[in-house]
Motif scaffolding. Structure first.
Motif, mmCIF file in Angstrom:
data_model
loop_
_atom_site.group_PDB
_atom_site.id
_atom_site.type_symbol
_atom_site.label_atom_id
_atom_site.label_comp_id
_atom_site.label_asym_id
_atom_site.label_seq_id
_atom_site.Cartn_x
_atom_site.Cartn_y
_atom_site.Cartn_z
ATOM 1 N N LYS A 63 -18.540 31.449 -12.283
ATOM 2 C CA LYS A 63 -19.699 30.853 -11.609
ATOM 3 C C LYS A 63 -20.796 31.878 -11.323
ATOM 4 C CE LYS A 63 -17.081 27.117 -9.439
ATOM 5 N NZ LYS A 63 -16.743 26.417 -8.163
ATOM 6 N N SER A 64 -20.652 33.072 -11.877
ATOM 7 C CA SER A 64 -21.623 34.131 -11.592
ATOM 8 C C SER A 64 -22.933 33.892 -12.347
ATOM 9 C CB SER A 64 -21.053 35.497 -11.989
ATOM 10 O OG SER A 64 -22.064 36.485 -11.947
ATOM 11 N N ILE A 65 -23.979 33.595 -11.587
ATOM 12 C CA ILE A 65 -25.293 33.405 -12.213
ATOM 13 C C ILE A 65 -25.787 34.726 -12.796
ATOM 14 C CG2 ILE A 65 -27.716 32.842 -11.756
ATOM 15 C CD1 ILE A 65 -26.730 30.831 -9.684
ATOM 16 N N GLU A 66 -25.480 35.837 -12.092
ATOM 17 C CA GLU A 66 -25.909 37.153 -12.594
ATOM 18 C C GLU A 66 -25.366 37.421 -13.990
ATOM 19 O OE1 GLU A 66 -24.398 36.581 -9.697
ATOM 20 O OE2 GLU A 66 -25.095 37.934 -8.109
ATOM 21 N N LEU A 67 -24.071 37.105 -14.188
ATOM 22 C CA LEU A 67 -23.456 37.371 -15.491
ATOM 23 C C LEU A 67 -23.956 36.400 -16.559
ATOM 24 C CD1 LEU A 67 -19.747 38.234 -14.588
ATOM 25 C CD2 LEU A 67 -21.642 39.774 -15.074
ATOM 26 N N LEU A 68 -24.212 35.164 -16.192
ATOM 27 C CA LEU A 68 -24.741 34.201 -17.167
ATOM 28 C C LEU A 68 -26.138 34.623 -17.627
ATOM 29 C CD1 LEU A 68 -23.533 30.878 -15.496
ATOM 30 C CD2 LEU A 68 -22.856 31.732 -17.760
ATOM 31 N N ILE A 69 -26.969 35.078 -16.696
ATOM 32 C CA ILE A 69 -28.308 35.566 -17.070
ATOM 33 C C ILE A 69 -28.179 36.812 -17.936
ATOM 34 C CG2 ILE A 69 -30.429 36.603 -16.171
ATOM 35 C CD1 ILE A 69 -30.179 34.733 -13.748
ATOM 36 N N LEU A 70 -27.239 37.681 -17.588
ATOM 37 C CA LEU A 70 -27.018 38.894 -18.381
ATOM 38 C C LEU A 70 -26.567 38.544 -19.796
ATOM 39 C CD1 LEU A 70 -26.870 41.946 -18.664
ATOM 40 C CD2 LEU A 70 -24.609 41.885 -17.574
ATOM 41 N N LEU A 71 -25.694 37.556 -19.932
ATOM 42 C CA LEU A 71 -25.232 37.149 -21.253
ATOM 43 C C LEU A 71 -26.393 36.557 -22.056
ATOM 44 C CD1 LEU A 71 -22.836 36.895 -23.179
ATOM 45 C CD2 LEU A 71 -22.399 34.606 -22.229
ATOM 46 N N SER A 78 -29.740 40.245 -29.345
ATOM 47 C CA SER A 78 -28.999 40.249 -30.605
ATOM 48 C C SER A 78 -29.399 39.061 -31.475
ATOM 49 C CB SER A 78 -27.490 40.226 -30.338
ATOM 50 O OG SER A 78 -27.130 39.095 -29.567
ATOM 51 N N HIS A 79 -30.629 38.568 -31.251
ATOM 52 C CA HIS A 79 -31.234 37.512 -32.074
ATOM 53 C C HIS A 79 -30.554 36.158 -31.915
ATOM 54 C CE1 HIS A 79 -33.403 40.813 -33.854
ATOM 55 N NE2 HIS A 79 -32.275 41.378 -34.201
ATOM 56 N N GLY A 80 -29.894 35.943 -30.782
ATOM 57 C CA GLY A 80 -29.312 34.624 -30.509
ATOM 58 C C GLY A 80 -30.189 33.861 -29.534
ATOM 59 N N LEU A 81 -31.455 33.635 -29.923
ATOM 60 C CA LEU A 81 -32.444 33.051 -29.023
ATOM 61 C C LEU A 81 -32.006 31.691 -28.498
ATOM 62 C CD1 LEU A 81 -35.262 33.091 -27.710
ATOM 63 C CD2 LEU A 81 -36.159 32.105 -29.823
ATOM 64 N N TYR A 82 -31.550 30.816 -29.387
ATOM 65 C CA TYR A 82 -31.215 29.461 -28.949
ATOM 66 C C TYR A 82 -29.956 29.442 -28.096
ATOM 67 C CZ TYR A 82 -34.936 28.024 -32.007
ATOM 68 O OH TYR A 82 -36.167 27.876 -32.581
ATOM 69 N N ASP A 83 -29.044 30.381 -28.320
ATOM 70 C CA ASP A 83 -27.877 30.497 -27.431
ATOM 71 C C ASP A 83 -28.336 30.919 -26.041
ATOM 72 O OD1 ASP A 83 -26.066 29.823 -29.424
ATOM 73 O OD2 ASP A 83 -25.846 31.893 -30.106
ATOM 74 N N ALA A 84 -29.319 31.820 -25.996
ATOM 75 C CA ALA A 84 -29.850 32.261 -24.702
ATOM 76 C C ALA A 84 -30.506 31.091 -23.979
ATOM 77 C CB ALA A 84 -30.846 33.396 -24.909
ATOM 78 N N ILE A 85 -31.299 30.291 -24.706
ATOM 79 C CA ILE A 85 -31.974 29.137 -24.095
ATOM 80 C C ILE A 85 -30.950 28.144 -23.559
ATOM 81 C CG2 ILE A 85 -33.417 27.128 -24.596
ATOM 82 C CD1 ILE A 85 -34.967 28.891 -26.585
ATOM 83 N N GLU A 86 -29.889 27.937 -24.321
ATOM 84 C CA GLU A 86 -28.852 26.984 -23.888
ATOM 85 C C GLU A 86 -28.221 27.430 -22.579
ATOM 86 O OE1 GLU A 86 -24.784 24.822 -25.583
ATOM 87 O OE2 GLU A 86 -25.805 26.372 -26.777
ATOM 88 N N ILE A 87 -27.947 28.728 -22.451
ATOM 89 C CA ILE A 87 -27.369 29.239 -21.201
ATOM 90 C C ILE A 87 -28.340 29.039 -20.047
ATOM 91 C CG2 ILE A 87 -26.663 31.337 -19.979
ATOM 92 C CD1 ILE A 87 -25.547 32.367 -22.622
ATOM 93 N N LEU A 88 -29.608 29.397 -20.252
ATOM 94 C CA LEU A 88 -30.597 29.333 -19.167
ATOM 95 C C LEU A 88 -30.846 27.897 -18.714
ATOM 96 C CD1 LEU A 88 -33.197 31.978 -20.433
ATOM 97 C CD2 LEU A 88 -31.578 32.238 -18.547
ATOM 98 N N GLU A 97 -33.761 31.741 -7.852
ATOM 99 C CA GLU A 97 -33.863 32.836 -6.891
ATOM 100 C C GLU A 97 -33.754 34.202 -7.571
ATOM 101 O OE1 GLU A 97 -30.788 32.207 -4.060
ATOM 102 O OE2 GLU A 97 -31.444 30.162 -3.557
ATOM 103 N N TYR A 98 -33.386 34.218 -8.849
ATOM 104 C CA TYR A 98 -33.127 35.471 -9.558
ATOM 105 C C TYR A 98 -34.345 35.862 -10.419
ATOM 106 C CZ TYR A 98 -28.242 34.821 -8.256
ATOM 107 O OH TYR A 98 -27.062 34.671 -7.551
ATOM 108 N N PRO A 99 -34.922 37.026 -10.182
ATOM 109 C CA PRO A 99 -36.107 37.415 -10.971
ATOM 110 C C PRO A 99 -35.821 37.560 -12.458
ATOM 111 C CG PRO A 99 -35.276 39.283 -9.685
ATOM 112 C CD PRO A 99 -34.545 38.065 -9.205
ATOM 113 N N ASP A 100 -34.597 37.978 -12.829
ATOM 114 C CA ASP A 100 -34.281 38.136 -14.253
ATOM 115 C C ASP A 100 -34.326 36.802 -14.999
ATOM 116 O OD1 ASP A 100 -34.039 40.832 -14.092
ATOM 117 O OD2 ASP A 100 -31.861 40.870 -13.934
ATOM 118 N N TYR A 101 -34.123 35.709 -14.248
ATOM 119 C CA TYR A 101 -34.220 34.376 -14.840
ATOM 120 C C TYR A 101 -35.637 34.166 -15.390
ATOM 121 C CZ TYR A 101 -34.621 29.221 -14.761
ATOM 122 O OH TYR A 101 -34.850 27.904 -15.072
#
Length: 481
Positions: A63-71, A78-88, A97-101
């Motif tokens: 349930k760690s939002i920090e780790l999900l944003i990091l992933l 590593s060029h997995g743009l759509y995987d990143a979008i799916e996570i976000l 609340e997280y600036p990295d988001y």
């Protein structure tokens, strides 16, 4: 085994955790350790291992939002743009609340060329954590948005004025935004602050070399010093060697240019060879009077470069210098047969034909070149001399008649004067001088160009000609007083 100490991750500890994961063991690693371990791995081009580590840690902390944003960040890198979008998009509402988001969404918008939305996300991130201004400026510079990068980097440097990387990024943003005075000032402040920052010295060299100040020699010397300093700091700084070679070439210091280009070639030849520098090495040897070495380097460059007209032309000239006129002809024939024909190719082929005693072909080539560049003084002079060689001096009047279609060109007018003054004695001096006066009055540049030829320059010492030139304020270094 020394573990995480709450501030700096221990590399041995990271390697131990990775080893245990690969062995299918179950080591424990907390969220903060995972974040810092990832920060250790990613700058060292170990992004796959960072992903393995974060994915493993997420099994422990699902349930760690920090780790999900990091992933998501790792997937983006590593060029997995759509995987990143799916996570976000699947993150809980508390992710806002997280600036990295917002940093990640900003980067995604940049990739999609939606600059304004990207900046809106970046502004939210920086309101939450103003230290992120540097990362935002870095991203904007990377995407060519240098004006916006300046806006984020300046407040960061107000808070951290001694941050070398931020100083460099701001100077770079100024430079790319055309604010060269500000760029130079910022780079100079940076090298005063950190004299061993090679990239800053290199970029200073570029700015000094492109500066159009009145004291250009001083700026060139400053550029040379900047590049040399970058090389002293990092002897393998290939681009600094190359740019230094360009400066020396431009100021005719060919031995120094040769040394710099050779060093650049030695540093790049094993990875991604730049065969253009082989041509420049050939040009250095040509200027140093070694036509044989020039031709060897031109030939090597030609084997690895296609469609380079200037290279083929230089190779043909070096062949002629070495009396290999047949090889020169083969190359020049190919150039002339191409879609990108040029007058200088015909002039060179005329010389090669003449060297092979094909005088009529040589003369015909000169005329073809003159059709393309009818205001070329020296080519007209050569054509006149070649015509005399073929048809005899007694027929030189026919040369003017055959080419009268060019009578409106100053270069041909000057040749007409030379022919009339030297060979057509039936014309009055007054009539002949009118032709010269017409050129001298309106086309002084043609006179200066013609005077570069030894024979014409000697003719221009004749008192009658000197009087006309002085009348129009034309002074040549070899004119008699």
């Amino acid at each position: 085994m020394e573990h995480y100490n709450g501030d700096i991750i221990n590399p041995e500890y990271v390697e131990h955790i990775l080893s245990e994961i690969k062995k299918n063991n179950s080591p424990y690693i907390d969220i903060f350790e995972t974040e810092d371990a990832s920060d250790y791995l990613m700058p060292n081009n170990r992004i796959d291992e960072a992903r393995i580590l974060v994915e493993y840690s997420l099994h422990l902390h699902p349930k760690s939002i920090e780790l999900l944003i990091l992933l998501a960040r790792i997937y983006m890198d590593s060029h997995g743009l759509y995987d990143a979008i799916e996570i976000l998009t699947k993150l809980p509402v508390t992710a806002i609340e997280y600036p990295d988001y917002y940093i990640l969404w900003g980067r995604i918008e940049l990739i999609k060329s939606r600059e304004q939305k990207a900046i809106e996300n970046f502004e939210v991130a920086c309101k939450i954590d103003e230290d992120l201004n540097f990362e935002v400026g870095l991203n904007l510079n990377h995407f060519g948005l240098h004006k916006d990068a300046i806006r984020f980097l300046k407040p960061y440097l107000d808070k951290y004025p001694d941050d070398d990387e931020a100083q460099f990024e701001l100077a770079y943003a100024y430079e790319k935004n055309g604010m060269l005075t500000e760029a130079q000032t910022t780079y100079e402040k940076l090298v005063d602050q950190n004299p061993f920052y090679a990239a800053a010295w290199y970029n200073l060299g570029i700015i000094y070399n492109n500066d159009n100040q009145i004291n250009q020699i001083n700026q060139i010397n400053k550029a040379i010093k900047a590049y040399e300093t970058a090389i002293t700091i990092d002897p393998n700084y290939a681009e600094a060697h190359f740019n230094l070679g360009n400066i020396y070439m431009n100021i005719s210091q060919y031995e120094k240019a040769l040394n710099s280009y050779t060093e650049y070639a030695s540093l790049t030849i094993q990875n991604k060879p730049d065969y253009s520098v082989i041509q420049y090495i050939g040009e250095c040897w040509w200027e140093l009077g070694n036509a044989d070495l020039a031709r060897r380097f031109y030939k090597l460059a030609m084997k690895n470069t296609k469609g380079n007209r200037s290279l083929s032309y230089a190779y043909a000239l070096s062949c002629m210098e070495l009396n290999d006129n047949k090889e020169a002809l083969k190359v020049l024939n190919r150039l002339i047969a191409s879609k990108n024909d040029a007058p200088e190719f015909h002039f060179a082929r005329a010389q090669a034909q003449y060297n092979l005693l094909n005088k009529q072909k040589a003369y015909d080539d000169l005329l073809k070149g003159l059709d393309m560049a009818p205001n070329t003084v020296m080519a007209w002079h050569e054509a006149m001399r070649m015509y005399i060689s073929i048809n005899g001096i007694e027929n030189i009047g026919d040369f003017l008649k055959q080419n009268k279609k060019y009578k409106s060109y100053p270069a041909f007018q000057l040749i007409t004067f030379i022919v009339q003054y030297c060979f057509l004695r039936k014309l009055s001096l007054k009539t002949v001088m009118k032709t010269l006066e017409q050129v001298a009055k309106d086309h002084k540049g043609v006179i200066y160009e013609a005077a570069e030829d030894d024979a014409v320059g000697k003719l221009f010492t004749d008192p009658n000609i000197v009087a006309v030139l002085k009348k129009y304020d034309i002074t040549l270094h070899n004119m008699q007083s």
